[in-house]
Write a protein that holds these residues in place. Structure first.
Motif, short mmCIF file in Angstrom:
data_model
loop_
_atom_site.label_atom_id
_atom_site.label_comp_id
_atom_site.label_asym_id
_atom_site.label_seq_id
_atom_site.Cartn_x
_atom_site.Cartn_y
_atom_site.Cartn_z
N PHE A 80 0.84 -1.27 0.13
CA PHE A 80 0.05 -0.02 -0.02
C PHE A 80 0.80 1.25 0.04
O PHE A 80 1.71 1.60 0.90
N ASP A 81 0.64 2.04 -0.89
CA ASP A 81 1.50 3.15 -1.04
C ASP A 81 0.67 4.47 -0.64
O ASP A 81 -0.09 5.05 -1.36
N PHE A 82 0.91 5.10 0.74
CA PHE A 82 0.05 5.77 1.37
C PHE A 82 -0.18 7.28 0.61
O PHE A 82 -1.04 7.93 0.23
N VAL A 83 1.14 7.77 -0.06
CA VAL A 83 1.38 8.82 -0.71
C VAL A 83 0.66 8.84 -2.08
O VAL A 83 0.04 9.93 -2.39
N ALA A 84 0.94 7.76 -2.81
CA ALA A 84 0.31 7.76 -4.08
C ALA A 84 -1.43 7.76 -3.87
O ALA A 84 -2.05 8.17 -4.75
N SER A 85 -1.83 7.05 -2.81
CA SER A 85 -3.29 7.07 -2.63
C SER A 85 -3.88 8.37 -2.25
O SER A 85 -4.89 8.89 -2.68
N ILE A 86 -3.14 9.32 -1.35
CA ILE A 86 -3.55 10.59 -1.23
C ILE A 86 -3.45 11.29 -2.48
O ILE A 86 -4.59 12.19 -2.59
N ALA A 87 -2.48 11.22 -3.53
CA ALA A 87 -2.38 11.90 -4.65
C ALA A 87 -3.51 11.56 -5.56
O ALA A 87 -4.18 12.34 -6.45
N ASP A 88 -4.24 10.47 -5.40
CA ASP A 88 -5.48 9.69 -6.31
C ASP A 88 -6.55 10.62 -5.85
O ASP A 88 -7.47 10.26 -6.52
N ILE A 89 -6.70 10.77 -4.41
CA ILE A 89 -8.18 11.17 -4.09
C ILE A 89 -8.69 12.27 -4.77
O ILE A 89 -10.08 12.04 -5.15
N PRO A 90 -8.17 13.39 -5.49
CA PRO A 90 -8.65 14.44 -6.24
C PRO A 90 -9.37 13.86 -7.26
O PRO A 90 -10.52 14.12 -8.00
N ALA A 91 -8.67 13.00 -8.15
CA ALA A 91 -8.99 12.46 -9.20
C ALA A 91 -10.33 11.43 -9.00
O ALA A 91 -11.45 11.39 -9.84
N GLY A 92 -10.25 10.78 -8.03
CA GLY A 92 -11.38 9.81 -7.58
C GLY A 92 -12.60 10.64 -7.37
O GLY A 92 -13.80 10.31 -7.67
N ILE A 93 -12.33 11.91 -6.46
CA ILE A 93 -13.62 12.94 -6.15
C ILE A 93 -14.14 13.20 -7.48
O ILE A 93 -15.57 13.33 -7.82
N ALA A 94 -13.24 13.76 -8.45
CA ALA A 94 -13.75 14.40 -9.57
C ALA A 94 -14.55 13.39 -10.51
O ALA A 94 -15.61 13.52 -10.98
N TRP A 95 -13.98 11.94 -10.49
CA TRP A 95 -14.73 10.89 -11.24
C TRP A 95 -16.17 10.61 -10.69
O TRP A 95 -17.21 10.55 -11.34
#
Length: 264
Positions: free
Chosen positions: A36-51
């Protein structure tokens, strides 16, 4: 005196820092073990919310299915209420029998607590999978899964409530020569009824949320409707289903809080 106080707060601060460091280290080790990559997961949050914002927003066309959604949601709510109330009635009987203050005692008390612990600690999803082999996909499977989990949870809660509130009253009635059933009716029920109702209302709230997931597994209720449109890539309708579930849970919680304020 000030030195003692300073040492106390220093030790407390060090303890808090140590606990935080242990938590961080444990989290890092667990994340590294599962990849589990915590930093990458945090970075993906905006894209997930936008989707989600672009796909799960209900459209005008999705409201054409509102009748089907409300019908399935009503069925889910009714099953949740039925499972909770049925489990509450049986759980109270078992809790009285297994109580330390008014229970039968001996192996009965041990058996009641063991059954409650077993049913409570098996997740409702696991119960649904187990029951699917026997009862297939049906409303009864969902009802039974919710009932078993609710029964275990409420039995444990009622055991603690009865043991806490009825000790003095039970002893007073026993001193007057009252029998078992008068003691239950005049001491246990009046002293614990507020807590009993409160736990039932909480269980109904919980079961409405759990029933959505159970419906996906059993092919019934609002869970089935959500799963149907989600797998059909009709995310706008699936989003409307989520909105209606949230509204139902909020309404149920508001009613529950109102009833609690009236009885406490």
């Amino acid at each position: 005196m000030e030195a003692v106080g300073g040492q106390f707060f220093r030790r407390r601060s060090l303890s808090i820092v140590a606990v935080f460091l242990v938590f961080v280290i444990a989290n890092a080790l667990a994340g590294g073990y599962v990849g589990f990559d915590f930093v990458a997961s945090i970075a993906d949050i905006p894209a997930g919310i936008a989707w989600m914002a672009s796909n799960f927003v209900p459209s005008v066309e999705s409201f054409e299915k509102i009748g089907q959604i409300l019908s399935s949601l009503g069925s889910t709510v009714l099953v949740s209420i039925a499972a909770s109330c049925t489990a509450a009635a049986l759980a109270f009987v078992f809790a009285v029998l297994g109580s330390r203050s008014v229970g039968i005692g001996g192996p009965v008390s041990v058996a009641v607590r063991a059954i409650a612990s077993l049913f409570r600690n098996i997740p409702v999803v696991a119960w649904a999978f187990i029951l699917l082999f026997s009862f297939k996909q049906s409303e009864f499977t969902g009802f039974f899964a919710l009932f078993l989990t609710s029964f275990g949870y409420l039995t444990r809660c009622y055991l603690e409530s009865i043991d806490e509130v009825s000790g003095g009253s039970v002893e007073a009635l026993r001193a007057t020569g009252a029998g078992y059933f008068p003691i239950v009716a005049q001491a246990v029920v009046p002293m614990s009824i507020t807590s009993v109702i409160s736990w039932v209302l909480y269980m109904i709230e919980t079961n409405i949320r759990d029933a959505t997931l159970i419906g996906i597994l059993t092919g019934t209720g609002i869970g089935f409707v959500f799963d149907l449109y989600y797998k059909s890539f009709r995310y706008d309708i699936a989003g409307l289903v989520i909105v209606m579930i949230v509204i139902a849970v909020i309404v149920c919680e508001a009613v529950s809080n109102y009833v609690r304020r009236q009885i406490i």
